[in-house]
Write a protein that holds these residues in place. Sequence first.
Motif, PDB file in Angstrom:
ATOM      1  N   ARG A  47     -65.411 -21.567 -16.106  1.00  0.00           N
ATOM      2  CA  ARG A  47     -64.025 -21.022 -17.367  1.00  0.00           C
ATOM      3  C   ARG A  47     -63.594 -21.662 -18.549  1.00  0.00           C
ATOM      4  NH1 ARG A  47     -60.402 -17.091 -15.153  1.00  0.00           N
ATOM      5  NH2 ARG A  47     -58.761 -18.566 -14.830  1.00  0.00           N
ATOM      6  N   LYS A  48     -63.216 -23.022 -18.224  1.00  0.00           N
ATOM      7  CA  LYS A  48     -62.934 -24.699 -18.535  1.00  0.00           C
ATOM      8  C   LYS A  48     -64.101 -24.358 -20.787  1.00  0.00           C
ATOM      9  CE  LYS A  48     -60.234 -27.906 -19.718  1.00  0.00           C
ATOM     10  NZ  LYS A  48     -58.882 -29.287 -19.068  1.00  0.00           N
ATOM     11  N   ASN A  49     -65.814 -24.414 -19.641  1.00  0.00           N
ATOM     12  CA  ASN A  49     -65.888 -24.257 -21.321  1.00  0.00           C
ATOM     13  C   ASN A  49     -66.381 -22.785 -21.277  1.00  0.00           C
ATOM     14  OD1 ASN A  49     -67.322 -27.245 -20.842  1.00  0.00           O
ATOM     15  ND2 ASN A  49     -68.455 -26.609 -18.585  1.00  0.00           N
ATOM     16  N   LEU A  50     -66.092 -21.748 -20.811  1.00  0.00           N
ATOM     17  CA  LEU A  50     -66.077 -20.389 -21.286  1.00  0.00           C
ATOM     18  C   LEU A  50     -65.191 -20.561 -22.450  1.00  0.00           C
ATOM     19  CD1 LEU A  50     -66.774 -18.606 -18.392  1.00  0.00           C
ATOM     20  CD2 LEU A  50     -68.382 -19.480 -19.752  1.00  0.00           C
ATOM     21  N   GLN A  51     -64.203 -21.138 -22.450  1.00  0.00           N
ATOM     22  CA  GLN A  51     -63.124 -21.213 -23.033  1.00  0.00           C
ATOM     23  C   GLN A  51     -62.949 -21.260 -24.608  1.00  0.00           C
ATOM     24  OE1 GLN A  51     -59.774 -23.163 -21.371  1.00  0.00           O
ATOM     25  NE2 GLN A  51     -59.205 -22.115 -19.729  1.00  0.00           N
ATOM     26  N   GLU A  52     -64.782 -21.930 -24.668  1.00  0.00           N
ATOM     27  CA  GLU A  52     -65.036 -22.179 -25.686  1.00  0.00           C
ATOM     28  C   GLU A  52     -64.979 -20.661 -26.690  1.00  0.00           C
ATOM     29  OE1 GLU A  52     -68.712 -24.935 -26.582  1.00  0.00           O
ATOM     30  OE2 GLU A  52     -68.264 -25.823 -24.970  1.00  0.00           O
ATOM     31  N   ASN A  53     -65.896 -20.366 -26.014  1.00  0.00           N
ATOM     32  CA  ASN A  53     -65.900 -19.027 -26.769  1.00  0.00           C
ATOM     33  C   ASN A  53     -65.306 -17.382 -26.462  1.00  0.00           C
ATOM     34  OD1 ASN A  53     -66.920 -16.755 -28.887  1.00  0.00           O
ATOM     35  ND2 ASN A  53     -68.676 -16.873 -27.296  1.00  0.00           N
ATOM     36  N   ALA A  54     -63.948 -18.162 -26.062  1.00  0.00           N
ATOM     37  CA  ALA A  54     -63.066 -16.744 -25.145  1.00  0.00           C
ATOM     38  C   ALA A  54     -63.055 -16.298 -24.270  1.00  0.00           C
ATOM     39  CB  ALA A  54     -62.031 -16.389 -26.266  1.00  0.00           C
ATOM     40  N   LEU A  55     -63.915 -16.728 -23.601  1.00  0.00           N
ATOM     41  CA  LEU A  55     -64.753 -15.812 -22.656  1.00  0.00           C
ATOM     42  C   LEU A  55     -64.270 -15.922 -21.957  1.00  0.00           C
ATOM     43  CD1 LEU A  55     -68.569 -16.307 -23.681  1.00  0.00           C
ATOM     44  CD2 LEU A  55     -66.855 -14.606 -24.162  1.00  0.00           C
ATOM     45  N   LEU A  56     -64.047 -14.728 -20.456  1.00  0.00           N
ATOM     46  CA  LEU A  56     -63.669 -14.916 -18.865  1.00  0.00           C
ATOM     47  C   LEU A  56     -64.990 -14.822 -18.278  1.00  0.00           C
ATOM     48  CD1 LEU A  56     -60.927 -12.186 -18.746  1.00  0.00           C
ATOM     49  CD2 LEU A  56     -60.260 -14.455 -18.305  1.00  0.00           C
ATOM     50  N   LEU A  57     -65.187 -14.943 -16.641  1.00  0.00           N
ATOM     51  CA  LEU A  57     -65.904 -15.008 -16.225  1.00  0.00           C
ATOM     52  C   LEU A  57     -67.254 -13.853 -16.286  1.00  0.00           C
ATOM     53  CD1 LEU A  57     -65.631 -17.652 -13.036  1.00  0.00           C
ATOM     54  CD2 LEU A  57     -66.752 -17.655 -14.367  1.00  0.00           C
ATOM     55  N   ILE A  58     -65.544 -12.633 -15.993  1.00  0.00           N
ATOM     56  CA  ILE A  58     -66.267 -10.619 -15.774  1.00  0.00           C
ATOM     57  C   ILE A  58     -67.130 -11.242 -17.983  1.00  0.00           C
ATOM     58  CG2 ILE A  58     -63.748 -10.491 -17.524  1.00  0.00           C
ATOM     59  CD1 ILE A  58     -66.889  -8.580 -14.432  1.00  0.00           C
ATOM     60  N   ASP A  59     -66.546 -11.654 -18.697  1.00  0.00           N
ATOM     61  CA  ASP A  59     -67.376 -10.973 -19.993  1.00  0.00           C
ATOM     62  C   ASP A  59     -68.452 -12.109 -20.039  1.00  0.00           C
ATOM     63  OD1 ASP A  59     -64.995  -9.749 -21.053  1.00  0.00           O
ATOM     64  OD2 ASP A  59     -64.258 -11.624 -21.301  1.00  0.00           O
ATOM     65  N   ALA A  60     -68.764 -13.432 -19.516  1.00  0.00           N
ATOM     66  CA  ALA A  60     -70.280 -14.195 -18.892  1.00  0.00           C
ATOM     67  C   ALA A  60     -70.631 -13.395 -18.233  1.00  0.00           C
ATOM     68  CB  ALA A  60     -69.967 -15.304 -18.603  1.00  0.00           C
ATOM     69  N   ALA A  61     -70.599 -12.554 -17.019  1.00  0.00           N
ATOM     70  CA  ALA A  61     -71.452 -11.671 -16.211  1.00  0.00           C
ATOM     71  C   ALA A  61     -72.089 -10.421 -17.330  1.00  0.00           C
ATOM     72  CB  ALA A  61     -71.090 -11.002 -15.027  1.00  0.00           C
ATOM     73  N   ARG A  62     -70.792  -9.687 -18.028  1.00  0.00           N
ATOM     74  CA  ARG A  62     -71.669  -8.528 -18.823  1.00  0.00           C
ATOM     75  C   ARG A  62     -72.696  -9.159 -19.840  1.00  0.00           C
ATOM     76  NH1 ARG A  62     -65.479  -7.529 -19.561  1.00  0.00           N
ATOM     77  NH2 ARG A  62     -65.299  -6.420 -18.453  1.00  0.00           N
ATOM     78  N   ARG A  63     -72.101 -10.446 -20.562  1.00  0.00           N
ATOM     79  CA  ARG A  63     -73.816 -10.742 -21.652  1.00  0.00           C
ATOM     80  C   ARG A  63     -74.872 -10.967 -21.037  1.00  0.00           C
ATOM     81  NH1 ARG A  63     -70.492 -14.209 -26.027  1.00  0.00           N
ATOM     82  NH2 ARG A  63     -69.616 -12.884 -27.164  1.00  0.00           N
ATOM     83  N   LEU A  64     -74.302 -11.292 -19.776  1.00  0.00           N
ATOM     84  CA  LEU A  64     -76.164 -11.620 -19.151  1.00  0.00           C
ATOM     85  C   LEU A  64     -76.537 -10.887 -17.728  1.00  0.00           C
ATOM     86  CD1 LEU A  64     -74.804 -15.413 -18.453  1.00  0.00           C
ATOM     87  CD2 LEU A  64     -76.118 -15.087 -19.884  1.00  0.00           C
ATOM     88  N   GLY A  65     -75.694  -9.419 -17.218  1.00  0.00           N
ATOM     89  CA  GLY A  65     -76.258  -8.999 -17.012  1.00  0.00           C
ATOM     90  C   GLY A  65     -77.844  -8.126 -16.805  1.00  0.00           C
ATOM     91  N   LYS A  66     -78.242  -8.425 -17.701  1.00  0.00           N
ATOM     92  CA  LYS A  66     -79.869  -7.985 -18.204  1.00  0.00           C
ATOM     93  C   LYS A  66     -81.123  -9.384 -17.565  1.00  0.00           C
ATOM     94  CE  LYS A  66     -79.336  -4.314 -20.935  1.00  0.00           C
ATOM     95  NZ  LYS A  66     -79.683  -2.997 -21.767  1.00  0.00           N
ATOM     96  N   THR A  67     -79.967  -9.953 -17.574  1.00  0.00           N
ATOM     97  CA  THR A  67     -81.030 -11.928 -17.165  1.00  0.00           C
ATOM     98  C   THR A  67     -80.897 -11.652 -15.955  1.00  0.00           C
ATOM     99  OG1 THR A  67     -78.713 -13.227 -17.841  1.00  0.00           O
ATOM    100  CG2 THR A  67     -79.896 -12.765 -19.576  1.00  0.00           C
ATOM    101  N   VAL A  68     -81.710 -12.994 -15.251  1.00  0.00           N
ATOM    102  CA  VAL A  68     -82.250 -13.074 -14.081  1.00  0.00           C
ATOM    103  C   VAL A  68     -80.731 -14.000 -13.268  1.00  0.00           C
ATOM    104  CG1 VAL A  68     -84.327 -13.197 -14.247  1.00  0.00           C
ATOM    105  CG2 VAL A  68     -82.476 -16.005 -14.587  1.00  0.00           C
ATOM    106  N   GLU A  69     -79.852 -14.235 -13.854  1.00  0.00           N
ATOM    107  CA  GLU A  69     -78.196 -14.709 -14.234  1.00  0.00           C
ATOM    108  C   GLU A  69     -77.335 -13.296 -13.758  1.00  0.00           C
ATOM    109  OE1 GLU A  69     -77.528 -18.498 -14.070  1.00  0.00           O
ATOM    110  OE2 GLU A  69     -78.898 -18.622 -13.661  1.00  0.00           O
ATOM    111  N   GLY A  70     -78.065 -12.422 -13.649  1.00  0.00           N
ATOM    112  CA  GLY A  70     -76.113 -11.575 -13.323  1.00  0.00           C
ATOM    113  C   GLY A  70     -76.257 -11.125 -12.455  1.00  0.00           C
TER     114      GLY A  70
END
Length: 893
Positions: free
Chosen positions: A123-146
């Motif tokens: 979570r602290k690393n994601l703060q670089e781009n002001a992202l929550l884990l849910i935001d990251a999940a949306r961006r990565l939704g169509k990848t193998v990491e989704g």
Amino acid sequence: MAERVFLGWSRPFLRVLTEWLLARRDELPGMLVVVPTAQAGRLLREALAEAAGGLLAPKVVTPGHFLRTENAAPDAVELLAWVEVLESIRDWSPYAAAFPLPPGEGESPGWALGLAKSLAGVRKNLQENALLLIDAARRLGKTVEGERWEALADLEAKVELQLKRWRFESRSRVLARGGDIDDTRRVVLAGVPDFPAAVARHLSNAIVLIGAPESEAGEFDELGRPIPEWAERRIAWPQCGSVTLTADPRQQAAEAMRLAAAAGTPSDELALGSADEATAGELVRAFGRGGWVLHDPAHLPPAPLKAWLATWRQFVSRPDAAAAIDLLGFVETGALTGGKRAQRVVALSAARDQWLARDRDDLQRITALNPRNPEAIQLAEETLEALHRHRGVFLREGIHAGLARMLERVDPGGEHSAAIFEWLDATASVATEVRREAGFWIDVLCSSLPEAAATAPEDRVLDVQGWLELFHEPGKHLIICGMNEGLVPGRASTDAWLPEGTRKLLGLSNDAARHARDAYLLTAMMEVRRTGGRVDLLLAKAGSEGDVLLPSRLLLAAEEAELHARVKQLFHEIEPPDSSLAWTLDEAWKWQPPAIEKELRISVTTFADYLACPFRFYLKYVAGMSEPAPERVEWNQRDFGNVAHIVVERWALDDEAKDFSRAEAIEAWVHEELDRVIAERFGQKVPLAVRIQRESMRQRLSWFAGVQACQRSNGWRIAEVEKKFELDIEGVTIVGRVDRIERHDDGRRRVLDYKTGTTAGLVEGSHRTGIIASTRFPAHLENVPQILSTGGDGKPKRWKNLQVPLYAAALGDVDELGYFQLGATEGDVKLSLWEGFSIADRDSALACARWVVGQVKNRVFWPPAEKVDFDDYAVLALGRSLDEAVARKGGAA
């Protein structure tokens, strides 16, 4: 829209930046100047003060200023929320995409804290781009990491709910909605080639000062960051300067010092830095040897009290003597024990070494056994009692009240505990709802404490800058160490949650961005010194731990025609700096034995040590040097023998038991006494290794019972045990203690000494050894007739032990002398008598004893013997003989 201003690279960036700011002197109070690091900010403030003296300076900050959150949950509270959530999950199947194996299965009770730290770190690393884990999940939704990130996002929701119950909001959520920054100053971005993506939203109207000419405008984005194409540019090596390959950080620092000295660069014109922390420390030492006081701002001392807290946590969890000794290594502990830390450590260590004392109960039992040094045992017991008392209060009052009370004692002025009190305040409201053991709270506290600020020496002439700070250094002569891959550019991410590909998709700092940034920085730093300056770049083939290092890719950014020459220079073989040095032990490396004047009371058992080696005798009995083993968990040979002696001594002091003639009765008595002796020392918690040794001793005592029954049936009765005596030889008191004196029914008198070792052998063979034509005497016994005697077989011998013959000299008429052996096998449990011992043998032994006493009185403890049967001092010889390793001065005459 941001306004870009190109300041060129005809001069160092800090100087043109200072001029640009001073040209707008009236606007400075309304400016917010952003620099890459705190150290760069210090350089700027010093430059402004030097150039203009007193003025209303701008506020100088780093990019982290825009990520601050005033009202968010402290990191410790968020960590606690993660732990609570993780431990509350009973069914991990919904999270199988992230955790194929359910966490906690087969792990220790503290498993959740480690996983919580890992997820909070994501979570602290994601703060670089002001992202929550849910935001990251949306961006990565169509990848193998989704699916993996969707599972993490579900956990995040539970954490946010837990924080809400505690009336907190996470820092990640605050940043995601825009942060709390309300500063109205005009933002000036001063030479910041890289910053978190979340900062960009605050810079839309900034003035961006770029250290490059206008002709390079197309190579930077609207906020002054180098575009990716910088990674493809060719980088020329310094025209005035060098690129030097060294073996390791130490040689690299020495070469940097040589280059500065060869160029005659004054300290105010030298820009010195390192991308490698190990080399930075070596630079401080290398330049220090040359008379330059350097400061390494990157070398941060540990947070005050952090190490003490970790050790206190160890004592709280396991309040034994070993943990107490570790705790006494800190000055803060003196406030808990009433001072005398060194004496208390010595007392506790001696109790552990001599008695295998593990805790307070053991010390209490030892006190009842009338030890030789009761004051030391009492001090050890008082020490543990004091620490136990504070531990009890700490546990009763809880982490917050208990720790606050302790800090008032160990840091009464509050000089080092401010950060701890801040943490206590921040977590106080949660502590009433989170029921955790004290050790858990201390672990969370230690992981949350900030690093201490490095204090610069007042007489320093130069700072060792880090990679990002070097761009702001104005010195004409630039020396950069650590030009290795993984350092410049920085190492690619190895985080299992955030590999490089994922970081790029989420808009986080990544290897490609760092490559472009560092290619620009290196180019700019060399360009500003192209005229009238010098640049020396250094790199190493191996790190401080011997790990193999590669040259930085920036040094290989060349045209194909030039690449071959660079590779040849950067990859050539190089010998370690000490490869041609042969280690020799000369006079400068010899150690000096302590010179001690001491009046000795020599024991009959110590003559053997002098005859074996006078110098080792000095170390052992005059200097009192020994190698303790307090960490052992089993009896050593001394312990084993002492316990055996105590058991048979107590048996012999029992008027009824000592006359038993049946082996079964003797066996039952000594077995019961053995259990009693062990219980006196260890209580009910006998260590496993000692329990095994107890069974070995029990077997020996069974064999002893059979031999003793036969001796009693043959008419021998025990008359005295542990009889002390004194014998005057050449004005020196010789002391001894006889294990056992017997009388036969016919009036004969016999003296026996118990031996539990496996090498006792025949009595005469233990006291003197034969001499043949090839016998080589030790140097200290050459031409000493007093050591010679004649054996019962008429052959020449020399004395090597005088113990039993001196018993005869001290006790008068003795008919038989020998050992009662308590060996490891049934055949080794027996009586071994000195057949044919005569008055002549006794007188010869006395003559030898008088010679030894004379040598000791005259302080003749040299030379050391080349060979001894058992060497307790081999470590002092440093791989050589003691004669070569020791300076013959002082005590060893």
